[in-house]
Scaffold this active site. Structure first.
Site, mmCIF file in Angstrom:
data_model
loop_
_atom_site.group_PDB
_atom_site.id
_atom_site.type_symbol
_atom_site.label_atom_id
_atom_site.label_comp_id
_atom_site.label_asym_id
_atom_site.label_seq_id
_atom_site.Cartn_x
_atom_site.Cartn_y
_atom_site.Cartn_z
ATOM 1 N N ASP A 54 25.120 -5.720 -26.648
ATOM 2 C CA ASP A 54 26.164 -6.492 -25.981
ATOM 3 C C ASP A 54 26.612 -5.822 -24.687
ATOM 4 O OD1 ASP A 54 26.236 -8.290 -28.146
ATOM 5 O OD2 ASP A 54 28.407 -8.532 -27.895
ATOM 6 N N GLU A 79 28.663 -23.225 -24.670
ATOM 7 C CA GLU A 79 28.313 -23.202 -26.086
ATOM 8 C C GLU A 79 29.427 -22.454 -26.808
ATOM 9 O OE1 GLU A 79 24.875 -21.610 -29.157
ATOM 10 O OE2 GLU A 79 25.665 -20.344 -27.565
ATOM 11 N N ASP A 128 25.780 -19.334 -22.694
ATOM 12 C CA ASP A 128 25.453 -18.991 -24.068
ATOM 13 C C ASP A 128 26.578 -18.187 -24.713
ATOM 14 O OD1 ASP A 128 23.377 -18.850 -26.203
ATOM 15 O OD2 ASP A 128 23.456 -16.703 -25.791
ATOM 16 N N ARG A 150 24.470 -23.603 -18.557
ATOM 17 C CA ARG A 150 24.862 -23.697 -19.965
ATOM 18 C C ARG A 150 25.142 -22.256 -20.382
ATOM 19 N NH1 ARG A 150 22.617 -21.186 -24.734
ATOM 20 N NH2 ARG A 150 23.080 -22.492 -26.535
#
Length: 563
Positions: free
Chosen positions: A171, A243, A201, A199
């Site tokens: 991460d 998302e 994520d 988009r």
């Protein structure tokens, strides 16, 4: 204003470069092949393409493990090929949004290699580290049953790094202002090359606080406003499609109460309840999901979908509801994934039943928001359950009955083409369905064309009409003095319903069917009576086909006149 908010009445098409077409014959789809297929996409009526990751990557997670944010994986071509692709899209009036995967990188990214090399590395704080294994390391895995921990020991740096996803995807420390600045730089780079947005994520993880002492992450919503501001400074009508599989009460935190954060979000709440409705024949939880997700700023929009490139996530349903969907659409263990979802494509889930497929897509096109169609669903492609995890539903596009489905000249492709069973490319392919006027492909093209002629869905307000039948969903949309009505029977048995449209005077007496000649007039009491066959759907325009003459130029509270 309508041009600025192009996403309100768009039709999105989700695809992976590596699964669409291979022009070079190396067995892996590429941008040259994709560009050559743009006329096909344009012919479907698609107005925007959502492109899955294509940047350099070790490819352990289908490209979501990015090792360089500023390039194109050599298997897919070059930056020049990408620019030719976006240019071809613009020529055809198609916009392009690409995946923005900034929650994590690949462990092969130069940033992470540098960060693990020394504790005084300039990139050390770009990731999340701990000297000891945190006590909560066995909680919060995104892929339970496959993923064992969210912390992994790095032998090079002799410390533990955090990864919400797989252990090869460390991460990023997105709270770090230098990381945030780099994210904006990445966005600016691709905007300059012709994309119309992203988009994004795993948005809830991107904005969450991270660290060994973080037991309950806090969402940093102001980060979303910063992304939005930069995006619109650089390109005024660019968007972010988020998302974010979150509870409805937090939706406005992502949109922003003033519409100043994300322009679009996927409506996971409606998606999960839609599949429960399809499995049970009971539309009431779906109607409740639509109502609870109804509040949103005027400039915001939902993205509506049936299937995507991941599993069908049913984690928000009750255990009883989830088991109902499993029993109907994924009864075998190898059809299920991560203890929460189904990994199949839609056509095999619905048993290849054309009636049920049409019903499902008719629902997607008519629910409040913008429809997102996945590549191959327009020809009812199947899946390959012998492939691991989500790869089973990521097989190459089936263009013809030529070797390897016309996808590549190579002896084999990266992912195998489906070549056996009822969904093999000899039976299911574009060329065959083009020649059949009643094929799924031609039906899809007609429905997309009609969907684009009904802007009330994307722009208007909706009302759920009471039918007193739990298997029938009736939705009325109102926008600029026009109204439309959509009725769906989710039962395997015919249903007869009667209802009042809820409009003043004689406005709702006449319903013009947009798909057949089966029109309807109200009785003397203003009620409509419909006989719906099993899995039936009806698209009606209220009042007549002179609606364009009656459409007002501005939005008004008097556009619709509820009784």
């Amino acid at each position: 204003m309508i041009d600025d908010l192009w996403y309100k009445n768009a039709v999105f098409y989700c695809l992976s470069v590596g699964s669409f077409m291979d022009a070079d014959g190396d067995g892996c789809g590429d941008f040259k092949g994709l560009t050559r297929r743009l006329d096909y996409i344009h012919g479907l009526g698609i107005t925007a393409i959502w492109l899955m990751p294509f940047q350099p990557s070790p490819g352990k997670d289908d490209g979501y493990d990015i090792s360089d944010y500023y390039g194109v994986d050599p298997r897919y071509g070059t930056l020049g090929d990408f620019v030719e692709f976006t240019h071809g899209c613009h020529q055809r009036g198609i916009r392009v949004i690409i995946d923005l995967v900034v929650n994590h990188t690949s462990d092969q990214h130069a940033w992470f290699k540098d960060a693990r090399s020394a504790r005084d590395s300039r990139y050390r704080d770009w990731y999340v580290w701990s000297d000891k294994k945190p006590p909560n390391a066995n909680k919060g895995m995104v892929f339970p049953g496959v993923q064992k921990s969210t912390w992994t020991h790095d032998t090079t740096s002799k410390s533990w790094f955090f990864h919400r996803f797989y252990d090869f995807q460390p991460d990023l420390n997105t709270s770090n202002p230098y990381v945030q600045a780099e994210i904006l730089k990445i966005m600016g780079f691709w905007l300059q090359l012709g994309v119309s947005g992203f988009r994004m994520d795993a948005v809830p993880f991107v904005i969450a606080t991270k660290g060994p002492k973080v037991n309950k992450p806090t969402e940093q919503y102001d980060m979303l406003r910063a992304f939005r501001e930069f995006l619109q400074w650089r390109k005024g009508d660019a968007i972010i499609l988020a998302e974010a599989n979150v509870l409805p009460e937090t939706d406005m935190e992502y949109f922003g109460s003033d519409g100043d954060r994300m322009q679009m979000m996927f409506n996971f709440h409606v998606n999960q309840n839609l599949f429960y409705a399809l499995a049970s024949g009971d539309v009431r939880p779906l109607a409740a999901a639509m109502k609870v997700t109804k509040p949103r700023p005027a400039t915001a929009q939902w993205g509506l979908f049936l299937r995507n490139h991941d599993e069908l996530d049913l984690g928000r349903l009750t255990e009883e509801q989830r088991q109902t969907v499993f029993a109907k659409f994924g009864p075998d263990k190898d059809m299920q994934l991560y203890h929460r979802g189904i990994r199949r494509r839609l056509a095999p889930m619905l048993g290849g039943d054309r009636r049920r497929l049409e019903l499902a897509y008719s629902l997607m096109y008519t629910l409040p928001g913008t429809p997102v169609l996945r590549y191959g669903d327009e020809i009812a492609m199947g899946d390959d359950l012998t492939l691991p995890e989500r790869n089973c539903a990521r097989t190459p596009m089936q263009w013809s009955n030529e070797p390897r489905a016309g996808f590549t000249k190579s002896e084999k492709s990266k992912n195998p083409v489906i070549d056996k069973g009822p969904y093999g490319y000899n039976h299911v392919n574009v060329a065959k369905q083009r020649r059949d006027p009643n094929s799924m492909l031609n039906w899809t093209e007609r429905m997309i064309r009609m969907r684009k002629e009904v802007p009330e869905i994307g722009w208007g307000d909706f009302t759920i009409i009471a039918t007193r039948n739990p298997a029938v969903l009736a939705i009325r949309y109102d926008w600029r003095n026009n109204s439309v009505l959509f009725v769906h029977n989710l039962d395997e048995q015919p249903r007869e319903v009667s209802f009042a449209l809820g409009l003043d005077g004689k406005q709702g007496d006449h319903l013009i069917n947009l798909l057949t000649e089966d029109h309807n007039r109200a009785d003397a009491h203003g009620k409509h009576h419909l006989m719906l066959e099993a899995y039936a759907y009806r698209w009606y325009r209220v009042g007549g086909l002179d609606y364009l003459l009656r459409r007002s130029d501005i939005d008004s509270d008097t556009d619709a006149h509820p009784a």
